[in-house]
Design an enzyme around this catalytic site. Structure first.
Site, PDB file in Angstrom:
ATOM      1  CD  GLU A  52      -2.980  -1.152   2.230  1.00 20.22           C
ATOM      2  OE1 GLU A  52      -2.869  -0.365   3.190  1.00 20.22           O
ATOM      3  OE2 GLU A  52      -3.944  -1.938   2.102  1.00 20.22           O
ATOM      4  CB  CYS A  61      -3.415  -6.373  -5.748  1.00 22.24           C
ATOM      5  SG  CYS A  61      -4.838  -5.291  -5.639  1.00 22.24           S
ATOM      6  CD  GLU A  63      -4.625 -10.845  -5.946  1.00 22.11           C
ATOM      7  OE1 GLU A  63      -4.065  -9.833  -5.477  1.00 22.11           O
ATOM      8  OE2 GLU A  63      -5.778 -11.184  -5.638  1.00 22.11           O
ATOM      9  CB  CYS A  94      -9.316  -6.434  -7.249  1.00 19.26           C
ATOM     10  SG  CYS A  94      -7.813  -5.841  -8.052  1.00 19.26           S
ATOM     11  CB  CYS A  97      -5.569  -8.705  -9.686  1.00 20.73           C
ATOM     12  SG  CYS A  97      -4.624  -7.675  -8.538  1.00 20.73           S
TER      13      CYS A  97
HETATM   14  N1  THU Z   1      -5.924  -6.452  -2.326  1.00 20.49           N
HETATM   15  C1  THU Z   1      -5.087  -7.366  -2.882  1.00 20.49           C
HETATM   16  O1  THU Z   1      -3.896  -7.423  -2.564  1.00 20.49           O
HETATM   17  N2  THU Z   1      -5.594  -8.216  -3.798  1.00 20.49           N
HETATM   18  C2  THU Z   1      -6.886  -8.209  -4.235  1.00 20.49           C
HETATM   19  O2  THU Z   1      -7.241  -8.931  -5.160  1.00 20.49           O
HETATM   20  C3  THU Z   1      -7.874  -7.370  -3.553  1.00 20.49           C
HETATM   21  C4  THU Z   1      -7.314  -6.314  -2.685  1.00 20.49           C
HETATM   22  C5  THU Z   1      -5.385  -5.526  -1.338  1.00 20.49           C
HETATM   23  C6  THU Z   1      -5.273  -4.118  -1.811  1.00 20.49           C
HETATM   24  C7  THU Z   1      -5.321  -3.336  -0.532  1.00 20.49           C
HETATM   25  O3  THU Z   1      -4.003  -3.227  -0.019  1.00 20.49           O
HETATM   26  C8  THU Z   1      -6.122  -4.212   0.419  1.00 20.49           C
HETATM   27  O4  THU Z   1      -6.219  -5.480  -0.202  1.00 20.49           O
HETATM   28  C9  THU Z   1      -7.525  -3.686   0.709  1.00 20.49           C
HETATM   29  O5  THU Z   1      -8.202  -3.401  -0.455  1.00 20.49           O
END
Ligand code: THU
Length: 138
Positions: A52, A61, A63, A94, A97
Site C-alpha cells: 500500500e 495488490c 497478485e 480484484c 488483477c
Molecule cells: N488487495 C489485494 O492485494 N488483492 C486483491 O485482489 C484485492 C485487494 C489488497 C489491496 C489493498 O491493499 C487491500 O487489499 C484492501 O483493499
C-alpha cells in the site's frame, strides 16, 4: 522456488508466512499471493504481497506483485494462482488483477485457489473464469 520441493500444504504455509510481509498500514488487509509457472520443465512458485501507499491509488495488490516477481524469474504463463488474506472469508482477485492475470493465461482451466486466514474456507475458480469475454487483440 521449485515446486517439487513444495507440496500444496507447503505453498499455503509459505503464503501464510508471507502475510506478515504485507505493507498494509492503511487498510489492515494483509494479502499474499503465489503464482505457479513452468520453466524448463520444472514447476516454480513466485510470491507477492500487497504494497500500500499513502497515496492510496498507488497500492499494488498481492497478485500483481507476485506476477511481477514471477516475470523477473522468467514466467511466461500462469499454471496456478493462490491467494490468502488475513480476512475471515476467502477473497478473490480484484478486477485490475484479473486483467493483469489474463495477460498470462495459456491454460484457461488452470486453478485459482483463494483461502481465508485459517485455510478453512476456499473459493475455487479457473484463470479463464476470472475474466470472461476479456479484451484481446487475438
Ligand atoms: N488487495 C489485494 O492485494 N488483492 C486483491 O485482489 C484485492 C485487494 C489488497 C489491496 C489493498 O491493499 C487491500 O487489499 C484492501 O483493499
Amino acid at each position: 522456488m521449485r515446486k517439487e520441493l513444495m507440496k500444496q500444504d507447503d505453498i499455503l504455509a509459505a503464503l501464510k508466512d508471507k502475510l506478515s510481509h504485507s505493507h498494509s498500514p492503511y487498510s489492515g488487509v494483509q494479502v499474499a499471493a503465489a503464482v505457479e509457472y513452468i520453466q524448463n520443465g520444472e514447476t516454480h512458485i513466485a510470491f507477492g504481497v500487497n504494497v500500500e501507499n499513502v497515496s492510496y491509488g498507488l497500492t499494488v495488490c498481492a497478485e500483481r506483485s507476485a506476477i511481477s516477481n514471477a516475470i523477473i524469474e522468467g514466467m511466461k504463463h500462469i499454471t496456478a494462482l493462490y491467494v490468502i488474506s488475513n480476512q475471515s472469508e476467502a477473497i478473490s482477485p480484484c478486477g485490475a488483477c484479473r486483467q493483469v492475470v489474463s495477460e498470462f493465461i495459456d491454460n484457461e482451466d488452470a486453478p485459482v485457489l483463494c483461502f481465508d486466514h485459517s485455510l478453512q474456507k476456499k473459493w475455487e475458480s479457473t484463470l479463464g473464469e476470472l475474466l470472461p469475454n476479456r479484451f484481446t487483440l487475438k
